[in-house]
Design a protein around this motif. Structure first.
Motif, mmCIF file in Angstrom:
data_model
loop_
_atom_site.group_PDB
_atom_site.id
_atom_site.type_symbol
_atom_site.label_atom_id
_atom_site.label_comp_id
_atom_site.label_asym_id
_atom_site.label_seq_id
_atom_site.Cartn_x
_atom_site.Cartn_y
_atom_site.Cartn_z
ATOM 1 N N THR B 399 -18.625 35.993 -2.008
ATOM 2 C CA THR B 399 -18.484 34.636 -2.550
ATOM 3 C C THR B 399 -19.046 33.613 -1.565
ATOM 4 O OG1 THR B 399 -16.485 35.262 -3.746
ATOM 5 C CG2 THR B 399 -16.838 32.898 -3.367
ATOM 6 N N ILE B 400 -20.021 32.850 -2.037
ATOM 7 C CA ILE B 400 -20.527 31.745 -1.220
ATOM 8 C C ILE B 400 -19.828 30.472 -1.678
ATOM 9 C CG2 ILE B 400 -22.552 30.303 -0.735
ATOM 10 C CD1 ILE B 400 -24.252 32.822 -0.822
ATOM 11 N N TYR B 401 -19.313 29.725 -0.726
ATOM 12 C CA TYR B 401 -18.627 28.485 -1.104
ATOM 13 C C TYR B 401 -19.073 27.334 -0.212
ATOM 14 C CZ TYR B 401 -15.497 28.832 2.910
ATOM 15 O OH TYR B 401 -14.996 28.881 4.184
ATOM 16 N N PHE B 402 -18.850 26.141 -0.724
ATOM 17 C CA PHE B 402 -19.219 24.890 -0.053
ATOM 18 C C PHE B 402 -17.981 24.002 -0.121
ATOM 19 C CE2 PHE B 402 -22.041 20.847 -0.542
ATOM 20 C CZ PHE B 402 -22.094 20.657 0.831
ATOM 21 N N MET B 403 -17.471 23.624 1.019
ATOM 22 C CA MET B 403 -16.198 22.887 1.092
ATOM 23 C C MET B 403 -16.344 21.892 2.232
ATOM 24 S SD MET B 403 -12.631 24.953 0.971
ATOM 25 C CE MET B 403 -11.014 24.208 1.061
ATOM 26 N N PRO B 404 -17.200 20.877 2.030
ATOM 27 C CA PRO B 404 -17.593 20.006 3.153
ATOM 28 C C PRO B 404 -16.565 18.923 3.465
ATOM 29 C CG PRO B 404 -18.634 19.246 1.147
ATOM 30 C CD PRO B 404 -17.817 20.469 0.762
ATOM 31 N N PRO B 405 -16.704 18.307 4.632
ATOM 32 C CA PRO B 405 -15.945 17.083 4.901
ATOM 33 C C PRO B 405 -16.266 16.063 3.798
ATOM 34 C CG PRO B 405 -17.039 17.838 6.907
ATOM 35 C CD PRO B 405 -17.569 18.670 5.781
ATOM 36 N N TYR B 406 -15.278 15.262 3.406
ATOM 37 C CA TYR B 406 -15.472 14.310 2.299
ATOM 38 C C TYR B 406 -16.542 13.272 2.621
ATOM 39 C CZ TYR B 406 -10.801 16.073 0.950
ATOM 40 O OH TYR B 406 -9.713 16.859 0.632
ATOM 41 N N ILE B 407 -16.827 13.064 3.886
ATOM 42 C CA ILE B 407 -17.756 12.002 4.274
ATOM 43 C C ILE B 407 -19.221 12.428 4.160
ATOM 44 C CG2 ILE B 407 -16.218 10.728 5.850
ATOM 45 C CD1 ILE B 407 -18.407 12.746 7.756
ATOM 46 N N ILE B 408 -19.473 13.610 3.693
ATOM 47 C CA ILE B 408 -20.858 14.072 3.562
ATOM 48 C C ILE B 408 -21.614 13.138 2.598
ATOM 49 C CG2 ILE B 408 -20.418 15.683 1.636
ATOM 50 C CD1 ILE B 408 -22.335 17.669 3.167
ATOM 51 N N ASN B 409 -22.868 12.830 2.918
ATOM 52 C CA ASN B 409 -23.630 11.942 2.016
ATOM 53 C C ASN B 409 -24.666 12.736 1.217
ATOM 54 O OD1 ASN B 409 -26.057 12.240 3.484
ATOM 55 N ND2 ASN B 409 -25.505 10.563 4.875
ATOM 56 N N ASN B 410 -25.338 12.047 0.290
ATOM 57 C CA ASN B 410 -26.230 12.753 -0.637
ATOM 58 C C ASN B 410 -27.400 13.445 0.067
ATOM 59 O OD1 ASN B 410 -24.519 11.907 -2.583
ATOM 60 N ND2 ASN B 410 -26.042 10.797 -3.810
ATOM 61 N N ASP B 411 -27.927 12.813 1.105
ATOM 62 C CA ASP B 411 -29.022 13.452 1.848
ATOM 63 C C ASP B 411 -28.554 14.761 2.476
ATOM 64 O OD1 ASP B 411 -30.713 11.442 1.187
ATOM 65 O OD2 ASP B 411 -30.570 10.393 3.123
ATOM 66 N N GLU B 412 -27.367 14.705 3.038
ATOM 67 C CA GLU B 412 -26.825 15.912 3.673
ATOM 68 C C GLU B 412 -26.521 16.990 2.629
ATOM 69 O OE1 GLU B 412 -24.900 13.178 7.269
ATOM 70 O OE2 GLU B 412 -23.697 13.707 5.501
ATOM 71 N N ILE B 413 -25.997 16.543 1.488
ATOM 72 C CA ILE B 413 -25.749 17.480 0.380
ATOM 73 C C ILE B 413 -27.070 18.137 -0.036
ATOM 74 C CG2 ILE B 413 -25.108 17.626 -2.075
ATOM 75 C CD1 ILE B 413 -23.108 15.243 -1.405
ATOM 76 N N ASP B 414 -28.103 17.324 -0.203
ATOM 77 C CA ASP B 414 -29.414 17.858 -0.598
ATOM 78 C C ASP B 414 -29.926 18.870 0.425
ATOM 79 O OD1 ASP B 414 -29.486 16.390 -2.911
ATOM 80 O OD2 ASP B 414 -30.628 14.726 -2.046
ATOM 81 N N TYR B 415 -29.736 18.553 1.698
ATOM 82 C CA TYR B 415 -30.183 19.472 2.748
ATOM 83 C C TYR B 415 -29.487 20.835 2.610
ATOM 84 C CZ TYR B 415 -31.389 21.376 7.300
ATOM 85 O OH TYR B 415 -31.873 22.191 8.297
ATOM 86 N N VAL B 416 -28.186 20.775 2.351
ATOM 87 C CA VAL B 416 -27.414 22.023 2.212
ATOM 88 C C VAL B 416 -27.919 22.815 1.001
ATOM 89 C CG1 VAL B 416 -25.133 23.002 1.710
ATOM 90 C CG2 VAL B 416 -25.358 21.098 3.341
ATOM 91 N N ILE B 417 -28.025 22.146 -0.129
ATOM 92 C CA ILE B 417 -28.423 22.838 -1.373
ATOM 93 C C ILE B 417 -29.845 23.398 -1.228
ATOM 94 C CG2 ILE B 417 -28.797 22.593 -3.861
ATOM 95 C CD1 ILE B 417 -25.876 22.181 -3.229
ATOM 96 N N ASN B 418 -30.745 22.570 -0.716
ATOM 97 C CA ASN B 418 -32.142 23.019 -0.576
ATOM 98 C C ASN B 418 -32.251 24.240 0.334
ATOM 99 O OD1 ASN B 418 -32.772 20.855 -2.172
ATOM 100 N ND2 ASN B 418 -33.522 19.548 -0.494
#
Lengths: 428, 428
Positions: B399-418
């Protein structure tokens, strides 16, 4: 309204205090502390109290210690915390190395947790698991009568504290107690015979013998002689039983040596430390072990020791612990303590003048005596009288003890002793 | 030598990491973290990694959070710690009151400890003890299959995690498991039937039913529907079984509401919290309970609930927790999270394009999918590939999961997903 009352009433409304029958606070003040510095605690009316018990035996270098505070703040500005599985950080690496070194490399690995109970559970699990991996099924543990090792179910099971555990007897794990000598004992033959009888019968089922070396602190400060420790441990080792020393309360120079086992001629297989490790700043505990144990868990996934807590190896707590070790390195704490201990004991012996005072004793920076009296609510009464006189004292049943931060000075010591005289004169 | 290697080799020499088969680090780098800020971790070569798992689900407002750091430093300059038996202090009084209030006073008292396992042990002991005081001898506990509640022996006993506990089976306390629905289940009749069968047979012996509401995080992020929770809990209550919610991983808005139980139509008898409570700064846990339970322990000394840990209610940890609640009060965290959660989930669904991706799911700020593949060492491989790409990922089995700090921003989210796309493309 009295400033203390404002806080204490709100506290009683929302907080369930640990190790407390809350109804006691119908009579005894629940004291709110606003700030603390050195050996002094200050309430909300700015009254000062000397912390005679190092805030449950954790604070060794005083409250608001400038050096520990400075190092902690530096760590806050760098790294507060990181998961310790797959990752590591410098404060914990430094701390682990230094803990091994101040133990003369008698242990080669550190496994961290957050409180003493968890450390004890880890040591029990590790001993059991190691034996299991070696093909030995040893589901029993052995401990001393009058022992205290914590409050989680397994730690409680191996503790001999009636009121804390009797209720839970259907939940406890299997344990055997062997009688501990008391302060006055110097002939240990009956104690060793009892131990040998147990070992002869059960040794092949006993994973570990867990011991608080030299002083059973929660067990009314029972100080027993190192000769028993040496002989009992050597005997258990002959029967292939692991040795766990619980130095949660006595570690970090409380008994005069850096660790209590250093006064014996044996080294345990596991060493549990907590309390003073962070100087009374933050929750932190560690189990120290040897590479030969570590190696048993090293290999394929099925051999893994998979214990963890979220905050294991918290960088802020490690920074405090490193600061504590710095202080030990930079100041001659152990030798200064020897002079202080001698001074305190000289004055402590004044209490022999009370006919009710029995078993007056000390070991390093722990001083105790028992009070032979029929006073109802003795502990509450002492606590209340002590607060009135500006002291934090917390007797264990009829045992009064003094276990101050190491930084206490002679004037402060005199204040404590003088006021304890006044208290005893009032109540005896 | 590589700067990371200097630290990691010293670490491997002295430190036994939690939840780790240490031989894994023959192949997988043990990464030393020098500092951290926001969602970023920095190693000793100054390479940055996004903390996609909030450092074991503890860090919600980012590393080196300025506000939490500031409040913590203020507390260091006032009171770092005081024994909590007989004493109290403002940070813990404020925190207790606020925790009751953000729970709409569904609970009226707080009992503190240092880690999640200890909180679970306290809740188990309290439920058992309360029943005992009411004349009921209930030595069994009930929990869900696939559950995880911690590592101390009693917490482990009620957890359904084979590799973590099988070895210790001779040490465990008695527990019954009832099957948990999975993400895809919407007909709960067989699950409820199984539960009813257990309750009919054993309810008079079961003290408490302990549940991780909505998500079994360590159980491979199993997200089950609230309808099951509502029905199962109501049924257990009808059989006079206490309800303990273990919100150690999901509390503090991880599932979108402040606490997960707020999405159900029931309130448990005990609520266990830890992890995010201090914003990922310091070890702290709490069991919240009701006055009707507290009152059972109030009275003569024999009724006492005498659990304690030395650092219970540590003032520094409470200061962090109060700062966390300040942030929740001052910023519209829950609503901002909703927007962020929607954005992440929109992108997360891109992974449905891989035929190996199954059960793609999310709940609040937790995102997961299972990978149906036969890759050996899948988790190690993902961890290593993620580090190469500047991500801290830690799959649970497949199982791959993503459970980031709430302060993550969209650029950082995009970096993770990409980058997760790149990883999957490389290995699938």
């Amino acid at each position: 309204m009295d400033k203390n009352k404002v806080v204490s009433q709100l506290s009683l409304k929302y907080l369930f205090n640990p190790c407390t029958q809350m109804s006691e606070h119908k009579f005894l003040e629940l004291l709110p502390i606003k700030s603390a510095k050195g050996v002094y605690l200050y309430d909300f009316n700015d009254k000062a109290y000397i912390d005679c018990i190092s805030s449950w035996w954790v604070n060794i270098f005083g409250h608001q210690n400038e050096y520990i505070g400075k190092k902690l703040k530096e760590q806050i500005d760098c790294l507060e915390h990181i998961i310790l599985a797959g990752f590591t950080h410098k404060p914990i690496v430094d701390l682990s190395k230094r803990l091994c070194e101040i133990n003369n490399n008698n242990f080669q690995k550190c496994f961290f947790a957050d409180n003493g109970s968890s450390a004890v559970e880890i040591a029990l699990k590790m001993s059991f698991h190691k034996n299991f991996l070696q093909g030995k099924k040893k589901e029993l543990f052995l401990s001393l009568s009058n022992s205290y090792h914590g409050e989680t179910i397994a730690a409680l099971s191996i503790s001999d504290v009636g009121i804390y555990k009797n209720t839970y007897k259907d939940l406890l794990i299997k344990n055997i107690f062997t009688p501990v000598p008391s302060f006055n004992d110097s002939d240990f033959s009956s104690y060793l015979k009892a131990l040998e009888d147990i070992l002869k019968k059960y040794a092949d089922k006993i994973s570990a013998f867990i011991i608080e070396p030299l002083i059973q602190c929660a067990g009314n400060m029972n100080m027993y002689k190192v000769e028993y420790l040496n002989k009992a441990v050597r005997m258990a080792k002959e029967y292939d039983v692991d040795i766990i020393f619980d130095e949660i309360a006595v570690g970090f120079a409380r008994t005069s040596t850096m660790f209590a086992y250093m006064q014996s001629d044996i080294v345990p297989d596991f060493l549990c430390l907590s309390k003073a490790i962070s100087g009374g700043y933050l929750p932190l505990s560690v189990v120290m072990l040897k590479d030969c144990v570590y190696d048993e868990f090293y290999g394929d996934y099925k051999r893994s020791f998979l214990h963890s807590h979220s905050y294991t190896g918290n960088a802020l707590a490690c920074a405090c612990a490193n600061a504590v070790l710095d202080i030990f390195e930079n100041e001659d704490v152990i030798n200064v303590n020897k002079i202080k201990s001698a001074y305190i004991f000289k004055r402590w012996q004044e209490f022999l003048n009370y006919k009710e005072v029995k078993n007056l004793r000390h070991c390093g920076m722990v001083f105790a005596f028992d009070v032979d009296c029929n006073i109802n609510n003795f502990t509450s009464l002492i606590k209340q009288k002590a607060l009135e006189k500006g002291l934090l004292l917390r007797p264990l049943a009829k045992t009064i003890y003094f276990m101050p931060p190491y930084i206490i000075n002679n004037d402060e010591i005199d204040y404590v002793i003088n006021n304890l005289h006044l208290i005893l004169k009032e109540i005896l």
